[in-house]
Scaffold this active site. Structure first.
Site, PDB file in Angstrom:
ATOM      1  CB  SER A 187      14.198  19.332  49.180  1.00 13.45           C
ATOM      2  OG  SER A 187      13.808  20.435  48.400  1.00 13.45           O
ATOM      3  CE1 TYR A 232       8.887  19.490  50.904  1.00 13.61           C
ATOM      4  CE2 TYR A 232      10.510  21.043  50.080  1.00 13.61           C
ATOM      5  CZ  TYR A 232       9.899  19.815  50.013  1.00 13.61           C
ATOM      6  OH  TYR A 232      10.303  18.892  49.062  1.00 13.61           O
TER       7      TYR A 232
HETATM    8  P1  NAI Z   1       5.401  12.406  44.264  1.00 13.59           P
HETATM    9  O1  NAI Z   1       4.223  13.054  44.889  1.00 13.59           O
HETATM   10  O2  NAI Z   1       5.350  12.078  42.817  1.00 13.59           O
HETATM   11  O3  NAI Z   1       5.830  11.116  45.093  1.00 13.59           O
HETATM   12  C1  NAI Z   1       5.825  11.087  46.480  1.00 13.59           C
HETATM   13  C2  NAI Z   1       5.311   9.731  46.942  1.00 13.59           C
HETATM   14  O4  NAI Z   1       5.347   9.691  48.376  1.00 13.59           O
HETATM   15  C3  NAI Z   1       3.853   9.489  46.511  1.00 13.59           C
HETATM   16  O5  NAI Z   1       3.744   8.255  45.829  1.00 13.59           O
HETATM   17  C4  NAI Z   1       3.095   9.490  47.808  1.00 13.59           C
HETATM   18  O6  NAI Z   1       1.972   8.640  47.806  1.00 13.59           O
HETATM   19  C5  NAI Z   1       4.165   9.036  48.795  1.00 13.59           C
HETATM   20  N1  NAI Z   1       3.805   9.421  50.148  1.00 13.59           N
HETATM   21  C6  NAI Z   1       3.381  10.631  50.570  1.00 13.59           C
HETATM   22  N2  NAI Z   1       3.066  10.584  51.876  1.00 13.59           N
HETATM   23  C7  NAI Z   1       3.285   9.312  52.281  1.00 13.59           C
HETATM   24  C8  NAI Z   1       3.127   8.629  53.516  1.00 13.59           C
HETATM   25  N3  NAI Z   1       2.650   9.252  54.590  1.00 13.59           N
HETATM   26  N4  NAI Z   1       3.448   7.315  53.582  1.00 13.59           N
HETATM   27  C9  NAI Z   1       3.926   6.673  52.485  1.00 13.59           C
HETATM   28  N5  NAI Z   1       4.084   7.252  51.279  1.00 13.59           N
HETATM   29  C10 NAI Z   1       3.768   8.556  51.184  1.00 13.59           C
HETATM   30  O7  NAI Z   1       6.597  13.422  44.546  1.00 13.59           O
HETATM   31  P2  NAI Z   1       8.166  13.337  44.201  1.00 13.59           P
HETATM   32  O8  NAI Z   1       8.503  14.623  43.589  1.00 13.59           O
HETATM   33  O9  NAI Z   1       8.521  12.087  43.527  1.00 13.59           O
HETATM   34  O10 NAI Z   1       8.745  13.353  45.679  1.00 13.59           O
HETATM   35  C11 NAI Z   1       9.702  12.422  46.158  1.00 13.59           C
HETATM   36  C12 NAI Z   1      10.609  13.131  47.156  1.00 13.59           C
HETATM   37  O11 NAI Z   1      11.367  14.109  46.481  1.00 13.59           O
HETATM   38  C13 NAI Z   1       9.850  13.853  48.274  1.00 13.59           C
HETATM   39  O12 NAI Z   1      10.513  13.595  49.509  1.00 13.59           O
HETATM   40  C14 NAI Z   1       9.979  15.316  47.908  1.00 13.59           C
HETATM   41  O13 NAI Z   1       9.953  16.156  49.029  1.00 13.59           O
HETATM   42  C15 NAI Z   1      11.347  15.318  47.224  1.00 13.59           C
HETATM   43  N6  NAI Z   1      11.582  16.444  46.332  1.00 13.59           N
HETATM   44  C16 NAI Z   1      10.843  16.600  45.169  1.00 13.59           C
HETATM   45  C17 NAI Z   1      11.098  17.673  44.334  1.00 13.59           C
HETATM   46  C18 NAI Z   1      10.311  17.909  43.069  1.00 13.59           C
HETATM   47  O14 NAI Z   1      10.532  18.944  42.427  1.00 13.59           O
HETATM   48  N7  NAI Z   1       9.441  17.012  42.650  1.00 13.59           N
HETATM   49  C19 NAI Z   1      12.129  18.662  44.653  1.00 13.59           C
HETATM   50  C20 NAI Z   1      12.838  18.397  45.867  1.00 13.59           C
HETATM   51  C21 NAI Z   1      12.572  17.327  46.664  1.00 13.59           C
END
Ligand code: NAI
Length: 282
Positions: A144, A157
């Site tokens: 991130s 975080y």
């Molecule tokens: P999202 O919430 O849309 O997707 C995250 C996915 O990870 C979800 O499908 C969720 O079910 C899955 N997940 C969560 N905990 C889990 C577990 N214990 N086991 C298996 N799967 C699990 O969020 P997004 O934004 O797509 O996030 C993806 C990555 O990007 C994350 O690592 C987040 O920290 C990172 N990120 C996101 C940003 C944003 O602005 N959306 C900014 C910076 C980093």
């Protein structure tokens, strides 16, 4: 690695947001997909979308990446049926923010378990087979902007996301001789489910002020599809650091060259967040 075509490619977090968009984009490029997420119904939706597009999915399983035994069992099945992966993409993650004095042990633990130990489990269960196969490959971890900058309300975080950067930096040295490249993705704002599932400890998110801050975040945010496009472009170009928003690249350059003005900007964000907390504690 210049192309994903015909490459077996594991993606975590494939049920939503960036992970789903990366799965769709990689599928379009001809990758052979192995997908996982804790959210079974979201994962089924991704699989349906891939099926519609004629993408190739080798395997998928709903599992919690904090559960080492579940990751191990999935890895054993995948390796037995399809051999070593060529690309590992750690995308799954959660976000919990809040003033540090409000964060409880459960919040620190949840972030470390999902955001750090999740990728550790995936690496420990899938990477040795990749090394043993001797065909090289690519390890991609989504950190991130909070893996680059300490930010107000982000202590826990930040801890989880900085750890991914340290690990990735070290693995570059270890994996070079195995021709396995390492990339660290440092997204800025991406408009995903995370905006809805984000927990801000001790803060009521249903106030106009918080809604305004969230809207500002979404205005700056890129779409998941755009983030996925930039991630796959970064892979193709063998970039170590991959950005999804130009302001994060610029901010990190500032941090290294001119820390002081950047620290003023971050402190200003901190004052805005403190105003939210003050308003709610009146
Ligand atoms: P999202 O919430 O849309 O997707 C995250 C996915 O990870 C979800 O499908 C969720 O079910 C899955 N997940 C969560 N905990 C889990 C577990 N214990 N086991 C298996 N799967 C699990 O969020 P997004 O934004 O797509 O996030 C993806 C990555 O990007 C994350 O690592 C987040 O920290 C990172 N990120 C996101 C940003 C944003 O602005 N959306 C900014 C910076 C980093």
């Amino acid at each position: 690695m210049t192309t994903l075509r015909d490459q077996p490619c594991l993606i975590t977090g494939a049920a939503s947001g960036i992970g789903r968009a990366v799965a769709l984009a990689a599928g379009e490029q001809g990758a052979k997909l192995v997908l996982t997420d804790v959210d079974a119904s979201g994962l089924a939706d991704t699989l349906a979308a891939l099926h519609e597009r004629g993408a190739r999915v080798l395997a998928s399983r709903a599992l919690d990446i904090t559960d080492h035994a579940a990751v191990r069992a999935f890895a054993d099945t995948v390796h037995a049926e399809h051999g070593a992966m060529a690309v590992l993409m750690n995308v799954a993650g959660i976000a919990i923010w809040g003033p540090v004095e409000q964060l409880r042990l459960e919040h620190w633990r949840a972030l470390v378990e999902v955001n750090l130990m999740g990728p550790v489990h995936v690496i420990e269960c899938f990477l040795p087979t990749m090394v043993a196969a001797g065909r090289g490959g690519h390890l991609v971890t989504v950190s991130s902007a909070a893996g680059l900058f300490g930010l107000p309300w982000h202590a826990a975080y930040n801890a989880s996301k900085f750890a991914l950067r340290g690990m990735s930096e070290a693995m570059r040295y270890d994996l070079k001789r195995h021709r396995i490249r390492v990339s660290l993705v440092c997204p800025g704002a991406v408009d995903t489910g995370l905006v809805r599932t984000l927990r801000i400890v001790g803060i009521d998110q249903n106030t106009p002020r918080v809604a305004r801050l969230k809207q500002r975040f979404q205005r700056h945010a890129v779409s998941p599809a755009e983030a996925a496009r930039r991630i796959l472009k970064g892979l193709e170009k063998n970039r170590y650091l991959i950005y999804t928003s130009p302001e994060i690249r610029l901010g990190y350059w500032f941090k290294r060259k001119f820390a002081w003005p950047l620290e003023r900007v971050i402190a200003l964000i901190g004052r805005q967040l403190e105003a939210v907390a003050r308003e709610q504690n009146r």
